[in-house]
Scaffold this active site. Structure first.
Site, short mmCIF file in Angstrom:
data_model
loop_
_atom_site.label_atom_id
_atom_site.label_comp_id
_atom_site.label_asym_id
_atom_site.label_seq_id
_atom_site.Cartn_x
_atom_site.Cartn_y
_atom_site.Cartn_z
N GLY A 148 2.77 -52.50 35.21
CA GLY A 148 2.74 -53.93 34.91
C GLY A 148 1.32 -54.45 34.85
O GLY A 148 0.36 -53.68 34.97
N GLU A 194 2.25 -53.56 28.34
CA GLU A 194 1.90 -52.79 29.55
C GLU A 194 2.57 -51.42 29.53
O GLU A 194 1.96 -50.42 29.91
CB GLU A 194 2.32 -53.57 30.80
CG GLU A 194 1.48 -54.81 31.08
CD GLU A 194 0.04 -54.49 31.49
OE1 GLU A 194 -0.24 -53.35 31.88
OE2 GLU A 194 -0.82 -55.40 31.39
N GLU A 248 0.13 -48.31 29.65
CA GLU A 248 0.11 -47.52 30.88
C GLU A 248 0.92 -46.25 30.78
O GLU A 248 0.66 -45.28 31.49
CB GLU A 248 0.64 -48.36 32.06
CG GLU A 248 -0.26 -49.55 32.39
CD GLU A 248 0.03 -50.13 33.78
OE1 GLU A 248 1.09 -49.82 34.33
OE2 GLU A 248 -0.81 -50.90 34.26
N SER A 290 7.54 -65.32 45.73
CA SER A 290 7.16 -65.58 47.12
C SER A 290 5.68 -65.95 47.15
O SER A 290 4.88 -65.40 46.40
CB SER A 290 7.35 -64.33 47.99
OG SER A 290 8.71 -64.03 48.10
N GLU A 322 -1.81 -40.47 36.54
CA GLU A 322 -1.31 -41.13 37.74
C GLU A 322 0.03 -41.82 37.55
O GLU A 322 0.34 -42.79 38.23
CB GLU A 322 -2.33 -42.13 38.27
CG GLU A 322 -3.65 -41.50 38.66
CD GLU A 322 -3.49 -40.47 39.79
OE1 GLU A 322 -2.62 -40.68 40.66
OE2 GLU A 322 -4.22 -39.47 39.79
#
Lengths: 226, 226
Positions: free
Chosen positions: A46, A62, A66, A82, A113
């Site tokens: 993300g 993304e 990625e 939150s 990764e």
């Protein structure tokens, strides 16, 4: 351009829960973070939403940047807001979930990764990503029981055994073979093909493909009250 | 506090689709806008998210401030992020839908310029609020077919006729009375009460109440595959 709200603003991100199915277990694609906070911890793919792109565009960008993923099934999941979910400052994240066909599963880990983990054995995740992943899994489980959605995780042609394995992997428990077949076939979602596939030492198993038109009709009329 | 994203940021709003049911038609609560853009046009209740409050808190605060509504059923619906949905600048809106019990329906219109409209006869709406409302209605219809959700729109005690009227109002078409009763009772969601209610010239109709515990079990196991 006049500003509509002259107060501090949250930053906006998208985070993607990417599910894949290898025929055995349901898998989720994770990225190891190279920078703080949560450096070296696994996280969902993300990043930040640019002011000139839609949320869907940000999620697809993304996933491509990625993970080299293109043209995957992508659906908005839920927005997580939150106040302290990012230790740096207020960040609101629009979460997505993506379903990836087996052909694309291998490609997705070409990125440095990035790695697939079985959802039954996940590492510690950065931020509130464990909560996001749990929400996505729960949505996928829910959808599987009332919508024809799992097909995006299967090869284009599949046997009923493959379909049952997928349902079992997502739901997390064994299903009775006869009941499963009866229910699935009664939904009239599958088109039987002329081909078959050798599965183990038994006689070849019939191949099916998913019928999107029938699926649309089923989605429209629902399962319970119509 | 370090900033994580030093680029222009979207402003964040919440918008709430508030549904009520008067026994006849499904209704949505709208507010007439006092300021541009879309001055004097009807819109969903909502407003900007403050940087120190969660998204749910923002939605509840707006419903209370604009409509005097408290303790309503509230669920996040979808996040709308088209780039030009607000003519002034980039505004991303987290949409909610709320279900209001008949007792609260009258109170909600105490606010100036708030009014209930039947969803079958809505005025022109500001921004992309028509799309948000359509999405909420579609979610409500969908949920009704696989989840026990409509009870938040009914009085605490209700007859099967009242429940059927609600289903018909939400789904937008007539349902067969015998089939409806059979299906609803087979779900084992309702607790029959000792009381009854006079409905028209017939014999009094049995009252029921919704059983949240049974509902939770049903949600968990789903309808189709378990």
């Amino acid at each position: 351009m006049p500003h509509v709200y002259d107060h501090p603003r949250a930053a906006l991100t998208v985070d993607c829960v990417v599910f894949g199915f290898d025929g055995g277990e349901l898998q989720a694609l994770l990225i190891r973070r190279g920078l703080p906070p949560f450096k070296d911890t696994w996280a969902l793919p993300g990043g930040f939403v640019r002011v000139e792109e839609t949320l869907d565009e940000a999620a697809r960008r993304e996933l491509e940047e990625e993970n080299g993923l293109r043209n995957v099934f992508l659906e908005q999941l839920y927005t997580f807001g939150s106040v302290h979910r990012d230790p740096r400052e207020r960040v609101v994240s629009i979460a997505y979930f993506a379903l990836v066909k087996p052909e694309a599963v291998a490609a997705a880990t070409d990125a440095a990764e990035a790695k697939w983990f079985p959802v039954s054995d996940l590492p510690t995740l950065a931020f509130d990503h464990a909560e996001i992943l749990t929400t996505a899994l729960s949505r996928l489980r829910g959808k599987l029981t009332y919508q024809p959605i799992g097909f995006e995780l299967l090869p284009r042609k599949f046997t009923l055994t493959q379909l049952q394995r997928l349902y079992e992997a997502v739901l997390g428990h064994h299903l009775d073979k006869r009941n499963f077949r009866k229910k699935v076939l009664s939904l009239d979602l599958l088109t039987p093909l002329e081909e078959s596939r050798q599965e183990g030492p038994h006689r070849p198993a019939q191949l099916f493909r998913f019928d999107p038109e029938r699926s649309d009709r089923l989605k429209e009329r629902g399962f319970l009250f119509e």
